[in-house]
Design an enzyme around this catalytic site. Structure first.
Site, PDB file in Angstrom:
ATOM      1  CG  ASP A 165      -1.899  -1.110   1.271  1.00  0.00           C
ATOM      2  OD1 ASP A 165      -2.200  -1.651   0.186  1.00  0.00           O
ATOM      3  OD2 ASP A 165      -2.384  -1.445   2.362  1.00  0.00           O
ATOM      4  CE1 TYR A 185       3.763  -6.974   4.013  1.00  0.00           C
ATOM      5  CE2 TYR A 185       3.252  -9.315   4.083  1.00  0.00           C
ATOM      6  CZ  TYR A 185       3.340  -8.121   3.378  1.00  0.00           C
ATOM      7  OH  TYR A 185       3.021  -8.085   2.050  1.00  0.00           O
TER       8      TYR A 185
END
Length: 244
Positions: A52, A110
């Site tokens: 994103d 992540y």
């Protein structure tokens, strides 16, 4: 024809994510611009993941095909003379013709960084989410274990996602404190759109008492987005590791 697997890292602050978009600057576009200067043509660049706007990457993998006979080290050195300063090429190696940076991936890791000091630190402002309320990392680490295993994560996905299969397997879910920083780490076979940021936001709801101790498993099983937490801001998120 050679297929090259190139590993890069980038500061995502200035970019609208990885994938090329109209009327927006992306990491993929900047990388393709550098590739065109090095290889003399605009090559198709395939990435391992979409990220994103504002999300960073410590390790991002991509492939391109070329018939040029340039050494792996030469590719890295040449790209780094053409890339902007917030993107760096780290390594390059030749891989099999059927290798795909996304579909050949086994797991991704992540990391989400929270700066938990009482006063905002301007040097962390773009790279960690400032959350000034107390966080018990040990408590959140124990609650995060509910994410482990295979679950339907329909409730941990942005409403903008059109993915049909929402089942994912999470193999690591941990929360640790390092001074004023609280680091959330998740590893799995794949992640839905905004999934990690929603997982972090949900653990913040746990910390705030909006989700009681032991209730997280029910929240996951409910598959309802309204029962999970808020979506944490993008600038604390890093694609940290890609495992093949």
């Amino acid at each position: 024809m050679r297929k090259l697997l190139i590993t890069i890292k980038y500061d995502g602050t200035a970019y609208h994510g990885w994938q090329v978009q109209q009327n927006a600057i992306t990491v993929q576009e900047e990388f393709q611009n550098a590739v065109e200067k090095v290889f003399g043509k605009r090559l198709d660049v395939r990435g391992c993941s979409r990220t994103d706007s504002g999300v960073h990457a410590n390790m991002y993998c991509l492939t391109l095909d070329t018939d040029m006979n340039i050494s792996d080290e030469g590719v890295v050195m040449a790209l780094n003379t053409k890339l902007p300063r917030d993107i760096s090429a780290l390594s390059c190696k030749e891989v099999a013709a059927d290798f795909h940076p996304r579909y050949s991936c086994k797991t991704k890791e992540y990391v989400y960084k929270i700066y938990n000091g009482k006063i905002r630190d301007p040097f962390c402002d773009k790279y960690a989410y400032h959350y000034r309320f107390p966080l018990d990392a040990d408590y959140l680490n124990s609650e995060a274990k509910h994410f482990l295993g295979t679950h339907d994560y329909s409730g941990f996905c942005s409403v903008k996602s059109d993915v049909e299969d929402t089942v994912r397997t999470i193999t690591k879910a941990q929360v640790k404190r390092y001074g004023d920083f609280v680091i959330f780490t998740f590893e799995g076979d794949g992640f839905l759109y905004n999934m990690v940021r929603i997982m972090v936001g949900t653990l913040l709801f746990v910390s705030e008492g909006k989700i009681k101790a032991g209730e997280l498993a029910d929240v996951i099983d409910s598959k309802e987005r309204t029962r999970a937490g808020k979506t944490a801001p993008p600038h604390g998120l890093y694609l940290n590791k890609v495992n093949y």
